[in-house]
Scaffold this motif. Structure first.
Motif, mmCIF file in Angstrom:
data_model
loop_
_atom_site.group_PDB
_atom_site.id
_atom_site.type_symbol
_atom_site.label_atom_id
_atom_site.label_comp_id
_atom_site.label_asym_id
_atom_site.label_seq_id
_atom_site.Cartn_x
_atom_site.Cartn_y
_atom_site.Cartn_z
ATOM 1 N N ASN A 1 -5.771 2.994 -14.322
ATOM 2 C CA ASN A 1 -4.705 2.452 -15.495
ATOM 3 C C ASN A 1 -3.725 1.561 -14.421
ATOM 4 N N VAL A 2 -3.607 0.220 -15.050
ATOM 5 C CA VAL A 2 -2.907 -0.821 -14.386
ATOM 6 C C VAL A 2 -1.546 -0.608 -14.750
ATOM 7 N N ALA A 3 -0.578 -0.018 -13.848
ATOM 8 C CA ALA A 3 0.639 -0.118 -14.010
ATOM 9 C C ALA A 3 1.498 -0.811 -13.011
ATOM 10 N N LEU A 4 0.761 -1.200 -12.050
ATOM 11 C CA LEU A 4 1.240 -1.942 -10.857
ATOM 12 C C LEU A 4 0.091 -3.022 -10.505
ATOM 13 N N PRO A 5 0.513 -4.081 -9.822
ATOM 14 C CA PRO A 5 -0.481 -4.961 -9.490
ATOM 15 C C PRO A 5 -1.935 -4.310 -9.042
ATOM 16 N N PRO A 6 -3.053 -4.578 -9.580
ATOM 17 C CA PRO A 6 -4.304 -3.818 -8.763
ATOM 18 C C PRO A 6 -4.463 -3.908 -7.335
ATOM 19 N N ASP A 7 -3.953 -5.132 -6.820
ATOM 20 C CA ASP A 7 -4.333 -5.323 -5.395
ATOM 21 C C ASP A 7 -3.033 -4.595 -4.427
ATOM 22 N N SER A 8 -1.993 -4.067 -5.257
ATOM 23 C CA SER A 8 -0.872 -3.476 -4.602
ATOM 24 C C SER A 8 -1.321 -2.456 -3.385
ATOM 25 N N ASP A 9 -0.486 -2.420 -2.450
ATOM 26 C CA ASP A 9 -0.690 -1.406 -1.512
ATOM 27 C C ASP A 9 0.100 -0.248 -1.719
ATOM 28 N N ASN A 10 0.828 0.006 -2.731
ATOM 29 C CA ASN A 10 1.612 0.997 -3.041
ATOM 30 C C ASN A 10 0.636 2.168 -3.775
ATOM 31 N N ILE A 11 0.610 3.313 -3.058
ATOM 32 C CA ILE A 11 -0.384 4.388 -3.637
ATOM 33 C C ILE A 11 -0.037 4.762 -4.869
ATOM 34 N N GLU A 12 1.220 4.664 -5.531
ATOM 35 C CA GLU A 12 1.413 5.101 -6.784
ATOM 36 C C GLU A 12 0.381 4.449 -7.840
ATOM 37 N N LYS A 13 0.014 3.401 -7.701
ATOM 38 C CA LYS A 13 -0.786 2.692 -8.510
ATOM 39 C C LYS A 13 -2.135 3.462 -8.723
ATOM 40 N N LEU A 14 -2.477 4.382 -7.874
ATOM 41 C CA LEU A 14 -3.402 5.297 -8.021
ATOM 42 C C LEU A 14 -3.434 6.516 -8.852
#
Ligand SMILES: Cc1ncc(COP(=O)(O)O)c(C=O)c1O
Length: 419
Positions: A280-293
């Motif tokens: 689910n893309v809530a943050l930029p897909p290549d972000s290094d923030n684990i919260e995107k997962l």
């Protein structure tokens, strides 16, 4: 008044005081004062904190999910009540901080970074997040084993089929009591195309413990990433995620940690986070923030909040002490059971290769029949598991299991064998 009920009332009475002081884990004081200091009474004291006395059956299938101790149940109820008073207000507000503090606590114990931990709903979701998110190319290989979890193998096969990648499935004759047998077979399967190795830390049918750290080192020497299915390892086997050095690690917290149902954890090594595309893309897909997962829209935040109480509870016991006791319970029934005629154990009895989970079969008897007998005559709930060469039963005690309950299991097995 039964002890469980007394405990429950005690918790209910202190609820408002605890909420007023609002510590991170609202039941930590209570847990501290409730634990008996005398070693003899220790495990009986723990058992009293689990509301299981009224259950229709004694659960010897704690491998599927653990019962939550009262402090965890109470924490969940409290957070649920607060959620209903002001939906999402706390969840999007001050609970974010608390949630992070729970992650920090795990990160500290597990020698990793807070930003390497995502809260998901279970092992299935943790593993699927990685499998679907990996940039797999045509011709890439993933190595798995027949003893890995079937649903996970299904997902891997589906993803590989779509991406024209290859799944190599290895067979091991479990139980194995020699690390080299694992190391040699995996090494022989590696090729220059191998991108990922799936390892199950503790297998779900035979309770086999694999030498994860050694296998991870071997895979890394061959330029291969490692994903660990730790559904049965977290809060059961004493280890640290950071020490294993794997790239991806997923577990269900509702199993051995006895955290709320529908809570799980995904670890992704810091430098691998950018390349895992989120579902689910809530943050930029290549972000290094684990919260995107862990982004999945509105979720049951009160359940995640209950993880804190479960961690506190485990800390009071201590993972070393817990593992030792679980091993004791496994040995308690298996050492008697292996003496029985026609009974075959499919689990190692060596400490390095198994802990609480153990599986047996009885020649000439189907697992369904054994299960039925134990339910109807000994009021025990057990799990049947299909092995390549046997129709078997898995027994999984937990910290709330008493030796008297295991005596009932042995009595049932004797009856079945005499028939
Ligand atoms: C080894 C293993 N992996 C994954 C899972 C899936 O766990 P969950 O249903 O909590 O996602 C299980 C469930 O028992 C398991 O035994």
């Amino acid at each position: 008044m039964p002890a469980n009920r007394r405990n429950f009332l005690k918790y209910a009475a202190t609820l408002s005081t605890l909420m007023a002081t609002s510590p991170l884990f609202p039941f930590s004081n209570l847990i501290a004062t409730s634990f008996p200091t005398s070693n003899d009474d220790f495990w009986e004291g723990i058992r009293q904190l689990y509301p299981i006395a009224q259950a229709e059956l004694t659960n010897l299938n704690s491998g599927s999910a653990g019962t939550q101790p009262l402090p965890v149940q109470e924490a969940v109820q409290m957070y649920y009540q607060l959620s209903n008073e002001l939906p999402l207000y706390y969840a999007w507000g001050k609970w974010q901080d608390l949630r992070n503090q729970i992650k920090e606590k795990i990160a500290k114990t597990h020698l990793c970074d807070t930003n390497e931990i995502a809260f998901v709903r279970n092992t299935t979701e943790a593993m699927n997040t990685v499998i679907y998110g990996l940039p797999l190319q045509e011709g890439d290989e993933i190595i798995v084993a027949r003893h890995d979890y079937p649903n996970l193998l299904g997902t891997i096969r589906q993803v590989c089929e779509r991406r024209k990648a290859i799944v190599k499935t290895l067979e091991f004759d479990l139980p194995i009591e020699d690390d080299n047998l694992f190391l040699e077979k995996y090494q022989a399967a590696f090729t220059s195309k191998t991108k990922l190795l799936l390892l199950t830390h503790v297998t779900h049918r035979q309770g086999q413990i694999l030498p994860i750290k050694k296998l991870t080192q071997l895979a890394h020497q061959n330029g291969i990433e490692v994903m660990v299915d730790a559904a049965h390892a977290f809060a059961h086997i004493d280890h640290q995620i950071g020490d294993l050095d794997c790239d991806y690690y997923g577990t269900s917290l509702h199993k051995w940690l006895c955290a709320p149902f529908g809570t799980g954890l995904l670890f992704v090594k810091k430098d691998k986070i950018p390349k895992i595309a989120p579902l689910n893309v809530a943050l930029p897909p290549d972000s290094d923030n684990i919260e995107k997962l862990e982004a999945m829209g509105t979720r049951a935040y009160h359940l995640d909040m209950g993880i804190g109480a479960a961690l506190e509870f485990l800390e009071r016991i201590g993972i070393e002490r817990k593992q030792k006791h679980l091993s004791f319970l496994k040995n308690y029934w298996t050492q008697e059971a292996v003496q029985l005629d026609r009974l075959r154990l499919h689990t190692s009895l060596k400490e390095d290769y198994s802990c609480a989970l153990a599986t047996f079969s009885i020649d000439g008897l189907r697992a369904g029949k054994i299960k039925k007998h134990l339910r109807e005559n000994q009021q025990l709930n057990v799990k049947s598991v299909g092995l390549p060469d046997a129709s078997a039963i898995r027994i999984t005690p937990n910290v709330y299991t008493s030796t008297k309950e295991l005596d009932r299991l042995l009595e049932g097995l004797q009856e079945l064998i005499k028939k």
